[in-house]
Design an enzyme around this catalytic site. Structure first.
Site, PDB file in Angstrom:
ATOM      1  N   ILE A 126       0.851  -1.194   0.000  1.00 44.92           N
ATOM      2  CA  ILE A 126       0.000   0.000   0.000  1.00 44.92           C
ATOM      3  C   ILE A 126       0.887   1.245   0.000  1.00 44.92           C
ATOM      4  CG2 ILE A 126      -1.737   1.309   1.309  1.00 44.92           C
ATOM      5  CD1 ILE A 126      -2.459  -1.358   2.717  1.00 44.92           C
ATOM      6  N   GLY A 127       0.814   2.058  -1.045  1.00 46.00           N
ATOM      7  CA  GLY A 127       1.654   3.253  -1.135  1.00 46.00           C
ATOM      8  C   GLY A 127       0.857   4.511  -0.856  1.00 46.00           C
TER       9      GLY A 127
ATOM     10  N   SER B  15       1.031   6.472   2.706  1.00 42.67           N
ATOM     11  CA  SER B  15       1.696   7.419   3.603  1.00 42.67           C
ATOM     12  C   SER B  15       2.980   7.991   3.007  1.00 42.67           C
ATOM     13  CB  SER B  15       2.052   6.729   4.922  1.00 42.67           C
ATOM     14  OG  SER B  15       0.925   6.105   5.469  1.00 42.67           O
TER      15      SER B  15
ATOM     16  N   SER C 247       4.726  -1.264   4.106  1.00 45.58           N
ATOM     17  CA  SER C 247       4.983  -2.597   4.649  1.00 45.58           C
ATOM     18  C   SER C 247       5.373  -3.563   3.539  1.00 45.58           C
ATOM     19  CB  SER C 247       3.735  -3.129   5.368  1.00 45.58           C
ATOM     20  OG  SER C 247       3.439  -2.316   6.473  1.00 45.58           O
TER      21      SER C 247
ATOM     22  N   GLU D 198     -10.280  -2.605   4.504  1.00 47.86           N
ATOM     23  CA  GLU D 198      -9.032  -2.561   5.265  1.00 47.86           C
ATOM     24  C   GLU D 198      -9.278  -2.600   6.772  1.00 47.86           C
ATOM     25  OE1 GLU D 198      -6.340   0.568   4.094  1.00 47.86           O
ATOM     26  OE2 GLU D 198      -4.940   0.074   5.688  1.00 47.86           O
TER      27      GLU D 198
HETATM   28  C1  LIG Z   1       2.987  -1.316  11.388  1.00 47.74           C
HETATM   29  C2  LIG Z   1       2.607  -0.233  10.421  1.00 47.74           C
HETATM   30  C3  LIG Z   1       2.455  -0.549   9.085  1.00 47.74           C
HETATM   31  C4  LIG Z   1       2.122   0.447   8.168  1.00 47.74           C
HETATM   32  N1  LIG Z   1       2.033   0.110   6.847  1.00 47.74           N
HETATM   33  C5  LIG Z   1       1.734   1.051   5.936  1.00 47.74           C
HETATM   34  C6  LIG Z   1       1.696   0.727   4.549  1.00 47.74           C
HETATM   35  O1  LIG Z   1       1.918  -0.421   4.164  1.00 47.74           O
HETATM   36  N2  LIG Z   1       1.423   1.713   3.668  1.00 47.74           N
HETATM   37  C7  LIG Z   1       1.161   2.991   4.051  1.00 47.74           C
HETATM   38  O2  LIG Z   1       0.893   3.814   3.196  1.00 47.74           O
HETATM   39  N3  LIG Z   1       1.213   3.346   5.366  1.00 47.74           N
HETATM   40  C8  LIG Z   1       1.490   2.402   6.309  1.00 47.74           C
HETATM   41  N4  LIG Z   1       1.558   2.737   7.650  1.00 47.74           N
HETATM   42  C9  LIG Z   1       1.411   4.146   8.029  1.00 47.74           C
HETATM   43  C10 LIG Z   1       0.142   4.478   8.785  1.00 47.74           C
HETATM   44  O3  LIG Z   1      -0.976   4.457   7.942  1.00 47.74           O
HETATM   45  C11 LIG Z   1       0.378   5.851   9.423  1.00 47.74           C
HETATM   46  O4  LIG Z   1       1.390   5.690  10.400  1.00 47.74           O
HETATM   47  C12 LIG Z   1      -0.857   6.412  10.052  1.00 47.74           C
HETATM   48  O5  LIG Z   1      -1.838   6.708   9.091  1.00 47.74           O
HETATM   49  C13 LIG Z   1      -0.545   7.682  10.879  1.00 47.74           C
HETATM   50  O6  LIG Z   1       0.173   8.596  10.127  1.00 47.74           O
HETATM   51  P1  LIG Z   1       1.531   9.249  10.702  1.00 47.74           P
HETATM   52  O7  LIG Z   1       2.420   8.131  11.158  1.00 47.74           O
HETATM   53  O8  LIG Z   1       2.064  10.173   9.681  1.00 47.74           O
HETATM   54  O9  LIG Z   1       1.111  10.044  11.992  1.00 47.74           O
HETATM   55  P2  LIG Z   1       0.421  11.522  12.065  1.00 47.74           P
HETATM   56  O10 LIG Z   1      -0.649  11.617  11.032  1.00 47.74           O
HETATM   57  O11 LIG Z   1       1.549  12.500  12.018  1.00 47.74           O
HETATM   58  O12 LIG Z   1      -0.201  11.486  13.470  1.00 47.74           O
HETATM   59  C14 LIG Z   1       0.544  11.674  14.678  1.00 47.74           C
HETATM   60  C15 LIG Z   1      -0.442  11.679  15.850  1.00 47.74           C
HETATM   61  O13 LIG Z   1      -1.350  12.790  15.711  1.00 47.74           O
HETATM   62  C16 LIG Z   1      -2.695  12.343  15.716  1.00 47.74           C
HETATM   63  N5  LIG Z   1      -3.494  13.128  14.769  1.00 47.74           N
HETATM   64  C17 LIG Z   1      -3.196  13.422  13.482  1.00 47.74           C
HETATM   65  N6  LIG Z   1      -4.182  14.144  12.916  1.00 47.74           N
HETATM   66  C18 LIG Z   1      -5.132  14.294  13.859  1.00 47.74           C
HETATM   67  C19 LIG Z   1      -6.425  14.914  13.886  1.00 47.74           C
HETATM   68  N7  LIG Z   1      -6.916  15.540  12.797  1.00 47.74           N
HETATM   69  N8  LIG Z   1      -7.144  14.871  15.036  1.00 47.74           N
HETATM   70  C20 LIG Z   1      -6.665  14.242  16.132  1.00 47.74           C
HETATM   71  N9  LIG Z   1      -5.452  13.630  16.182  1.00 47.74           N
HETATM   72  C21 LIG Z   1      -4.699  13.649  15.065  1.00 47.74           C
HETATM   73  C22 LIG Z   1      -2.625  10.892  15.254  1.00 47.74           C
HETATM   74  O14 LIG Z   1      -3.751  10.157  15.701  1.00 47.74           O
HETATM   75  C23 LIG Z   1      -1.325  10.417  15.886  1.00 47.74           C
HETATM   76  O15 LIG Z   1      -1.541  10.054  17.225  1.00 47.74           O
HETATM   77  C24 LIG Z   1       1.896   1.773   8.585  1.00 47.74           C
HETATM   78  C25 LIG Z   1       2.045   2.094   9.951  1.00 47.74           C
HETATM   79  C26 LIG Z   1       2.401   1.114  10.853  1.00 47.74           C
HETATM   80  C27 LIG Z   1       2.563   1.490  12.296  1.00 47.74           C
END
Ligand SMILES: Cc1cc2nc3c(=O)[nH]c(=O)nc-3n(C[C@H](O)[C@H](O)[C@H](O)COP(=O)(O)OP(=O)(O)OC[C@H]3O[C@@H](n4cnc5c(N)ncnc54)[C@H](O)[C@@H]3O)c2cc1C
Length: 381
Positions: A130-131, A133, A165, A249
């Site tokens: 999944i591309g 983030s 991932s 998902e």
């Molecule tokens: C094990 C694992 C596998 C993953 N695999 C993939 C993958 O294959 N492909 C892919 O594309 N992504 C993948 N991800 C990424 C995942 O989708 C993101 O980590 C997730 O969507 C959160 O984005 P971020 O890490 O940028 O955190 P941020 O968006 O920066 O968030 C940081 C914190 O702020 C909070 N926050 C953000 N916005 C708001 C809001 N509007 N209101 C309240 N709180 C808020 C969040 O809840 C979080 O606690 C994976 C993540 C993990 C941990």
């Protein structure tokens, strides 16, 4: 009227025969010592296992036969996935393609794309990542900056993806890119492309997780050529398409079974006459598990009916993630018989689950984001 709908679902009789088949298959696999149980779907994988599953017809089960599918119901698929996860089978390699990339191509892809990718997915030979983030875009996915510029015969893609991932073990990634300006509606101008992860200009670099394992990646995209026939759906419609993936998902049994081996181990250790406090804690978790299963099955029923139950799926994921994080915490505190130190299956499962648990509430959308969706569904925002 309630904003949520969780109609009770009774599994049709054909599901029970199928369940017996899956259990027989799992018993043979375990008997042959082919894998060690671990129910965290993301980190437990094996291409050979996926091929054996494909040969049974248990990948792409609901898809049309002309693409290699089995034309079976979502409820039959549910039974297969819950049995595999509960047994801790290594389902990770084909999981994304089976759960969402294939269904996405069935819904929005071209006939040529379906012919090219779906049969290989059902055989357990083609794996997808999944591309979505990016380094500066996670929850706020619409802010992605990876750009696809039109060139002769297709697009030239430049930018970066992160947390992808198993990109290093997959063949393709459905990748969200920007093809146009957002304008007043920031959800416009987004597009999904099928990215060949071996294409020139794709650099996949490891990101090591908290448990010290290599599971996700950072991907640098430097003027990668993507042919026009790898465009999924309509250019600029990527947002609608991405959100339609989310019910698939977020609602499945993988959202509450990640720590299932810990619960099984704990029940075995507790024996037939556990301390009242432990019996009460186990009873509470069993009730949670059963309730979540009913809710998740209900979503499978709605998917079967062609609905898009995004709200209900968000609720299943939020409750499910809370439950699957609670189980290892409870087991660690209870630890009947004390720590044995010889690292039996229960202690190994607990150690693994403790290290992986923090990520469960992040992957597939964080709790805060899910709760935002739920609040909107309740008319609170
Ligand atoms: C094990 C694992 C596998 C993953 N695999 C993939 C993958 O294959 N492909 C892919 O594309 N992504 C993948 N991800 C990424 C995942 O989708 C993101 O980590 C997730 O969507 C959160 O984005 P971020 O890490 O940028 O955190 P941020 O968006 O920066 O968030 C940081 C914190 O702020 C909070 N926050 C953000 N916005 C708001 C809001 N509007 N209101 C309240 N709180 C808020 C969040 O809840 C979080 O606690 C994976 C993540 C993990 C941990």
């Amino acid at each position: 009227m309630s904003a949520f709908r969780f109609d009770p679902i009774d599994l049709p009789p054909e599901c029970e025969a199928l369940r017996r088949d899956v259990r027989g298959f799992i018993a043979d696999e375990l008997g042959a010592g082919l894998w060690r149980p671990n129910s965290d779907f993301g980190s437990h994988r094996g291409a050979e296992f996926s091929r054996r599953l494909g040969a049974r017809g248990w990948i792409g089960m609901t898809w049309p036969k002309r693409y290699g599918g089995g034309e079976r119901s979502f409820l039959e698929r549910y039974v297969v996935t819950e049995e595999l996860l509960a047994a801790g089978a290594p389902v990770g390699s084909h999981w994304i393609a089976d759960r969402q990339s294939g269904p996405l191509l069935l819904r929005f892809g071209t006939e040529a794309q379906r012919d090219e990718f779906l049969p290989g997915i059902t055989r357990g030979e083609i794996f997808f990542s999944i591309g979505m983030s990016e380094p500066d875009s996670g929850s706020d996915l619409a802010s992605i900056r990876t750009r696809a510029a039109p060139v002769d015969g297709g697009y030239e893609v430049s930018g970066a993806k992160i947390w992808t991932s198993y990109a290093h073990e997959s063949h393709y990634a459905i990748t969200l890119v920007r093809t146009g300006e957002a304008g007043a509606d920031r959800h416009r101008g987004l597009t999904q492309l099928i990215l060949d992860l071996k294409a020139p200009g794709v650099a996949i670099r490891p990101v090591v997780n908290l448990a010290g394992e290599y599971d996700f990646n950072e991907i640098a995209l430097d003027r990668v050529f993507v042919p026009k026939d790898r465009l999924v759906g309509a250019e600029g419609d990527g947002w609608t398409q991405v959100t339609s993936e989310l019910a698939f998902e977020r609602s499945g049994p993988e959202r509450f079974l990640s720590s299932h081996q810990v619960l099984r181990g704990l029940v075995a250790r507790a024996g037939t006459d556990p301390e009242p406090q432990l019996a009460e804690a186990l009873g509470r978790q069993a009730a949670n598990l059963w309730t979540l299963r009913r809710m998740s099955l209900s979503v499978a029923g709605m998917l079967q009916a062609g609905e898009t139950p995004n709200l209900e799926a968000a609720l299943v994921k939020d409750f499910g993630n809370a439950y699957e994080r609670e189980v290892p915490e409870m087991a660690r505190l209870a630890m009947p018989g004390g720590r044995r130190g010889d690292r039996d299956d229960f202690e190994l499962a607990l150690a693994e689950a403790t290290l992986h648990a923090p990520s469960w509430t992040l992957r597939g959308g964080t709790r805060e984001i899910l709760r935002g969706i739920i609040a909107r569904g309740l008319g609170l925002r």
